[in-house]
Scaffold this motif. Structure first.
Motif, mmCIF file in Angstrom:
data_model
loop_
_atom_site.group_PDB
_atom_site.id
_atom_site.type_symbol
_atom_site.label_atom_id
_atom_site.label_comp_id
_atom_site.label_asym_id
_atom_site.label_seq_id
_atom_site.Cartn_x
_atom_site.Cartn_y
_atom_site.Cartn_z
ATOM 1 N N ARG A 106 -8.730 6.632 -2.365
ATOM 2 C CA ARG A 106 -8.736 5.834 -1.138
ATOM 3 C C ARG A 106 -7.353 5.781 -0.501
ATOM 4 O O ARG A 106 -7.220 5.852 0.722
ATOM 5 C CB ARG A 106 -9.176 4.408 -1.441
ATOM 6 C CG ARG A 106 -10.654 4.291 -1.570
ATOM 7 C CD ARG A 106 -11.041 2.891 -1.944
ATOM 8 N NE ARG A 106 -12.439 2.891 -2.328
ATOM 9 C CZ ARG A 106 -13.371 2.228 -1.666
ATOM 10 N NH1 ARG A 106 -13.053 1.494 -0.628
ATOM 11 N NH2 ARG A 106 -14.622 2.290 -2.040
ATOM 12 N N TYR A 107 -6.333 5.626 -1.342
ATOM 13 C CA TYR A 107 -4.967 5.601 -0.822
ATOM 14 C C TYR A 107 -4.603 6.939 -0.206
ATOM 15 O O TYR A 107 -4.011 7.015 0.859
ATOM 16 C CB TYR A 107 -3.984 5.221 -1.935
ATOM 17 C CG TYR A 107 -4.003 3.739 -2.214
ATOM 18 C CD1 TYR A 107 -3.099 2.896 -1.592
ATOM 19 C CD2 TYR A 107 -4.964 3.178 -3.039
ATOM 20 C CE1 TYR A 107 -3.125 1.532 -1.809
ATOM 21 C CE2 TYR A 107 -5.008 1.818 -3.269
ATOM 22 C CZ TYR A 107 -4.093 0.994 -2.651
ATOM 23 O OH TYR A 107 -4.141 -0.353 -2.851
ATOM 24 N N VAL A 143 2.130 1.741 -3.457
ATOM 25 C CA VAL A 143 1.079 2.283 -4.328
ATOM 26 C C VAL A 143 0.912 3.778 -4.048
ATOM 27 O O VAL A 143 0.737 4.582 -4.970
ATOM 28 C CB VAL A 143 -0.259 1.537 -4.119
ATOM 29 C CG1 VAL A 143 -1.366 2.188 -4.937
ATOM 30 C CG2 VAL A 143 -0.121 0.075 -4.501
ATOM 31 N N ASP A 203 2.466 9.609 -10.373
ATOM 32 C CA ASP A 203 1.570 9.706 -11.518
ATOM 33 C C ASP A 203 0.211 9.112 -11.139
ATOM 34 O O ASP A 203 -0.015 7.913 -11.261
ATOM 35 C CB ASP A 203 2.179 8.949 -12.709
ATOM 36 C CG ASP A 203 1.475 9.284 -14.009
ATOM 37 O OD1 ASP A 203 0.253 9.548 -13.967
ATOM 38 O OD2 ASP A 203 2.131 9.265 -15.053
ATOM 39 N N ASN A 235 -2.669 9.335 -12.509
ATOM 40 C CA ASN A 235 -3.445 8.736 -13.594
ATOM 41 C C ASN A 235 -2.976 7.325 -13.916
ATOM 42 O O ASN A 235 -3.786 6.431 -14.118
ATOM 43 C CB ASN A 235 -3.338 9.590 -14.855
ATOM 44 C CG ASN A 235 -4.526 10.515 -14.983
ATOM 45 O OD1 ASN A 235 -5.630 10.165 -14.546
ATOM 46 N ND2 ASN A 235 -4.313 11.670 -15.540
ATOM 47 N N ARG A 236 -1.660 7.153 -13.951
ATOM 48 C CA ARG A 236 -1.122 5.822 -14.224
ATOM 49 C C ARG A 236 -1.683 4.833 -13.197
ATOM 50 O O ARG A 236 -2.112 3.736 -13.532
ATOM 51 C CB ARG A 236 0.398 5.875 -14.177
ATOM 52 C CG ARG A 236 1.114 4.578 -14.379
ATOM 53 C CD ARG A 236 1.099 4.119 -15.831
ATOM 54 N NE ARG A 236 -0.103 3.361 -16.153
ATOM 55 C CZ ARG A 236 -0.519 3.082 -17.363
ATOM 56 N NH1 ARG A 236 0.144 3.521 -18.404
ATOM 57 N NH2 ARG A 236 -1.605 2.396 -17.570
ATOM 58 N N ALA A 237 -1.666 5.252 -11.931
ATOM 59 C CA ALA A 237 -2.166 4.374 -10.870
ATOM 60 C C ALA A 237 -3.646 4.062 -11.081
ATOM 61 O O ALA A 237 -4.088 2.929 -10.898
ATOM 62 C CB ALA A 237 -1.945 5.025 -9.506
ATOM 63 N N ARG A 238 -4.406 5.072 -11.511
ATOM 64 C CA ARG A 238 -5.834 4.848 -11.776
ATOM 65 C C ARG A 238 -6.020 3.812 -12.869
ATOM 66 O O ARG A 238 -6.842 2.904 -12.746
ATOM 67 C CB ARG A 238 -6.481 6.151 -12.235
ATOM 68 C CG ARG A 238 -7.069 6.910 -11.101
ATOM 69 C CD ARG A 238 -7.778 8.157 -11.558
ATOM 70 N NE ARG A 238 -7.739 9.054 -10.433
ATOM 71 C CZ ARG A 238 -7.107 10.206 -10.410
ATOM 72 N NH1 ARG A 238 -6.501 10.651 -11.484
ATOM 73 N NH2 ARG A 238 -7.082 10.925 -9.325
ATOM 74 N N TYR A 239 -5.244 3.945 -13.949
ATOM 75 C CA TYR A 239 -5.414 3.030 -15.074
ATOM 76 C C TYR A 239 -4.828 1.656 -14.786
ATOM 77 O O TYR A 239 -4.959 0.748 -15.592
ATOM 78 C CB TYR A 239 -4.821 3.633 -16.354
ATOM 79 C CG TYR A 239 -5.647 4.793 -16.850
ATOM 80 C CD1 TYR A 239 -6.957 4.588 -17.261
ATOM 81 C CD2 TYR A 239 -5.152 6.078 -16.874
ATOM 82 C CE1 TYR A 239 -7.741 5.639 -17.688
ATOM 83 C CE2 TYR A 239 -5.926 7.147 -17.298
ATOM 84 C CZ TYR A 239 -7.229 6.916 -17.705
ATOM 85 O OH TYR A 239 -8.005 7.962 -18.116
ATOM 86 N N LEU A 240 -4.146 1.513 -13.653
ATOM 87 C CA LEU A 240 -3.744 0.170 -13.225
ATOM 88 C C LEU A 240 -4.838 -0.460 -12.363
ATOM 89 O O LEU A 240 -4.727 -1.602 -11.941
ATOM 90 C CB LEU A 240 -2.435 0.217 -12.431
ATOM 91 C CG LEU A 240 -1.161 0.503 -13.233
ATOM 92 C CD1 LEU A 240 0.042 0.572 -12.304
ATOM 93 C CD2 LEU A 240 -0.930 -0.548 -14.305
ATOM 94 N N GLY A 241 -5.870 0.330 -12.062
ATOM 95 C CA GLY A 241 -6.992 -0.225 -11.313
ATOM 96 C C GLY A 241 -7.058 0.209 -9.859
ATOM 97 O O GLY A 241 -7.842 -0.336 -9.083
ATOM 98 N N TYR A 242 -6.227 1.189 -9.465
ATOM 99 C CA TYR A 242 -6.255 1.635 -8.070
ATOM 100 C C TYR A 242 -7.187 2.827 -7.905
ATOM 101 O O TYR A 242 -7.138 3.763 -8.705
ATOM 102 C CB TYR A 242 -4.857 2.022 -7.590
ATOM 103 C CG TYR A 242 -3.917 0.854 -7.515
ATOM 104 C CD1 TYR A 242 -4.079 -0.109 -6.522
ATOM 105 C CD2 TYR A 242 -2.896 0.688 -8.435
ATOM 106 C CE1 TYR A 242 -3.236 -1.199 -6.452
ATOM 107 C CE2 TYR A 242 -2.046 -0.410 -8.372
ATOM 108 C CZ TYR A 242 -2.218 -1.341 -7.374
ATOM 109 O OH TYR A 242 -1.394 -2.422 -7.297
ATOM 110 N N ASP A 243 -7.990 2.773 -6.868
ATOM 111 C CA ASP A 243 -8.817 3.921 -6.533
ATOM 112 C C ASP A 243 -7.920 4.884 -5.754
ATOM 113 O O ASP A 243 -7.772 4.788 -4.535
ATOM 114 C CB ASP A 243 -10.009 3.471 -5.684
ATOM 115 C CG ASP A 243 -11.012 4.589 -5.493
ATOM 116 O OD1 ASP A 243 -10.687 5.747 -5.837
ATOM 117 O OD2 ASP A 243 -12.112 4.312 -4.995
ATOM 118 N N ALA A 303 0.836 -1.200 0.000
ATOM 119 C CA ALA A 303 0.000 0.000 0.000
ATOM 120 C C ALA A 303 0.874 1.255 0.000
ATOM 121 O O ALA A 303 0.566 2.235 -0.684
ATOM 122 C CB ALA A 303 -0.931 -0.001 1.209
ATOM 123 N N ALA A 360 3.429 5.587 -5.792
ATOM 124 C CA ALA A 360 3.096 5.544 -7.214
ATOM 125 C C ALA A 360 2.066 6.630 -7.544
ATOM 126 O O ALA A 360 2.204 7.336 -8.547
ATOM 127 C CB ALA A 360 2.555 4.164 -7.583
#
Lengths: 381, 249
Positions: free
Chosen positions: A254-255, A234, A241, A243-251, A231, A237
């Motif tokens: 929340r982090y 992430v 970036d 957006n990159r994290a979003r497009y990897l599937g992370y909300d 976590a 991460a």
């Protein structure tokens, strides 16, 4: 490559070990007055950790960290105020804060329920356990709400700084204005001592220092562990970036909310420890200058390093205390620290921690040249 | 007959009067490598934005393996199995290549689920697979910000593989690459062919011939033509649309 990593890890472990050893062994060389002072610096160190977590690891520059510090401080101060002897001597069966008695309307019922409008809020604080629970709960809840509102709306960068800055000043104003309940600008003074199993934590005894020192060590190690988890990775991460994290599937939100809340909780705990060591809580904890100072400590110590930010806070405050002995230097101190801040931002963006790491890595490489295994390197700190 | 991986039905977006994408439909089969062609401003990138959730559509729908993903949040669409590679390569520049891939290979999106230090066997396996495919094994401990342009692109592609994307949207994966790097990328995409479904925006026709199973041409936000490479090159409507730039070359 593997060797490099091992060296790096070993150096970091050595730095943490040395720091912990030093603060735990301090009582063998320092007297209690000095220890009390140092306990407060350790509290500042915790604030450095909180700032590094939010600024360095999450990329969120919170200019209102003092809000959580202040909330934690007031929560414990309220319960300790009711433990103090003066609160017992207001001519009622239950403890009443002295300022409430002084300010009460003639003929007002001498009871926490109704001596002043809103004074009933104090009733549960007669229990110390309740006060300590609130230390953990209130800053966490407030940080969660603020974080949730900010990050759900994808607010970022300087706007977060402006919002948090405004919020800390707003709450400061509320505390100052709500005089009958908070004692306004004067804050809460003349507090009792924290008691645990019959032991009273007089600020000027060694166990109280240890209480703060163990608290600091625990916060430091747990936070270090936290950022080492997936976590934590992430989180870094999302800082690099989102957006990159979003497009990897992370909300991403929340982090951000989670770690913003942890950072707030750490500041709240620091506030409580500060009250235990200094025996007062005041709206000055929510001053803008204080929150900005925390950022300076973390920047100088190294915002990407929890230990660095912690040591930065302790170091600057120790120097500040030494310097303020001389009147002329005390006046110039603000300019000096401002200059240091600018220089560090310009030339040492990773702070003292970054500098120390570079030097240590170079030394390790120098000493390790020609040695086949990583083992000899581990001793080179 | 292969399963339909991505079904786009009449998707469109209206930016206060301007329709960047206008009633666009296409069906991409599982395992297909579809190339999206079109002049600048034809709406290719906007179409990818619509599929991946960056832009919310004002009409139409997107289905991924039969499941509707229209206008979900970006992370939900990603979790459903859509990976996206950006035109300007986007990686976590302050993290090492290893950390980048660990973040990508995590099977668990929630905060609390990630409060652990060790990776499970499936994640390690996926990690090793990605390292092998992208040949990044030598630079694992390097910070991603110092990688060469080609390596950065492959890292990003590797992250898409790592995240378990079943459909990959690749926006100009060879932009700025040398000929050698472009060929290597084509080889990588051809290796992934069959296991992954890809929608690729690309201008380099040599590269397109190398990878495309089928081409879709967009023009002014609309679906203009679709077919195999030769068919598209002969298509009069496509020639017409490209006339200003002298046809496809």
């Amino acid at each position: 490559m593997k060797l490099r990593l091992t060296t790096r890890g070993a150096l970091e472990a050595a730095a943490y070990g040395t720091f912990i050893l030093v603060i735990l062994l301090l009582p063998t060389v320092a007297d209690v007055f000095w220890l009390n002072r140092f306990a407060k610096y350790l509290v500042y160190g915790m604030l450095g950790i909180a700032v590094a977590l939010s600024w360095g690891y999450a990329g969120v520059l919170n200019l209102g960290q003092g809000l959580f510090f202040g909330l934690g401080a007031y929560m414990v101060a309220m319960t300790l105020k009711l433990q103090s002897e003066t609160s017992m001597q207001q001519g009622a069966d239950t403890p009443i804060p002295d300022f409430m008695a002084w300010n009460s309307q003639p003929g007002a019922l001498k009871d926490l329920c109704c001596i002043a409008p809103g004074s009933w809020l104090w009733i549960p604080f007669q229990s110390q356990a309740f006060g300590i629970a609130m230390v953990l709960l209130v800053p966490t809840a407030v940080a969660f709400l603020i974080g949730w509102s900010i990050f759900r709306l994808r607010i970022s960068g300087v706007f977060i700084s402006i919002i948090t800055l405004a919020l800390v000043l707003l709450v400061r104003l509320l505390i100052v204005d709500w005089q009958p309940v908070t004692n306004g600008f004067n804050g809460l003074t003349d507090l009792g001592w924290l008691t645990f199993g019959g032991f009273e934590f007089d600020p000027y005894v060694v166990p109280t220092y240890y209480l703060v020192a163990f608290g600091t060590v625990a916060v430091l190690l747990l936070t270090r562990l936290l950022v080492a988890t997936r976590a934590g990775l992430v989180l870094q991460a999302t800082r690099d970036d989102a957006n990159r994290a979003r497009y990897l599937g992370y909300d991403v939100a929340r982090y951000q909310v989670f770690f913003f809340t942890v950072s707030g909780l750490i500041a709240g705990i620091a506030g409580a420890f500060y009250v235990i060591a200094s025996e007062f809580a005041s709206p000055t904890f929510l001053d803008l200058t204080f929150s900005v100072s925390m950022v300076v400590w973390a920047a100088v110590g190294g915002r990407n390093s929890l230990l660095g930010a912690c040591i930065g806070a302790i170091l600057i405050n120790t120097i500040q205390a030494t310097v303020s002995e001389s009147e002329m230097l005390a006046e110039a101190w603000k300019a000096i620290i401002g200059l240091i801040f600018v220089l560090v931002v310009l030339f040492l963006p990773r702070g003292i921690a970054g500098l120390a790491r570079d030097i240590a890595m170079r030394l390790a490489a120098l000493l390790g040249r020609g040695t086949p295994a990583a083992q000899p390197l581990q001793k080179s700190e | 007959m292969a399963q339909n991986a991505l079904v786009i039905d009449g998707i469109g977006v209206d930016f206060s009067g301007f329709k960047a994408v206008d009633g666009f439909s296409t069906v991409i089969e599982e395992g297909e490598v579809r190339v999206l062609l079109g002049a600048n401003g034809a709406g290719k990138t906007t179409l990818m934005d619509l599929i991946s959730g960056k832009t919310k559509s004002t009409e139409g729908s997107v289905h991924l393996f039969g499941r509707e993903i229209t206008n979900l949040e970006e992370h939900q669409i990603a979790q459903a199995g859509v990976g996206r590679k950006f035109q300007i390569p986007s990686v976590f520049r302050d993290l090492t290549v290893r950390e980048n891939l660990i973040v990508a290979c995590a099977r668990q999106p929630s905060v609390l689920g990630n409060l652990r230090l060790r990776r499970n066997a499936a994640e390690r396996r996926r990690f090793d697979e990605v390292v092998e495919l992208t040949a990044l094994g030598d630079v694992l401990d390097r910070v991603a910000g110092v990688l060469s342009h080609g390596q950065t692109q492959w890292l990003e592609l590797g992250m898409l593989i790592g995240q378990g994307a079943r459909v990959m949207l690749l926006d100009e994966p060879t932009a700025g690459m040398t000929v050698g790097e472009t060929m290597k990328t084509a080889a990588l995409i051809n290796r992934l062919r069959g296991d992954y479904t890809m929608l690729v925006v690309e201008h380099d026709m040599a590269f397109v011939r190398e990878i495309a199973s089928k081409i879709t041409v967009m023009h002014l936000g609309k679906h203009l033509a679709e077919g195999r490479v030769e068919q598209i090159e002969q298509n009069p409507a496509v020639r017409e649309a490209y006339l200003g730039s002298g046809g496809i070359h």
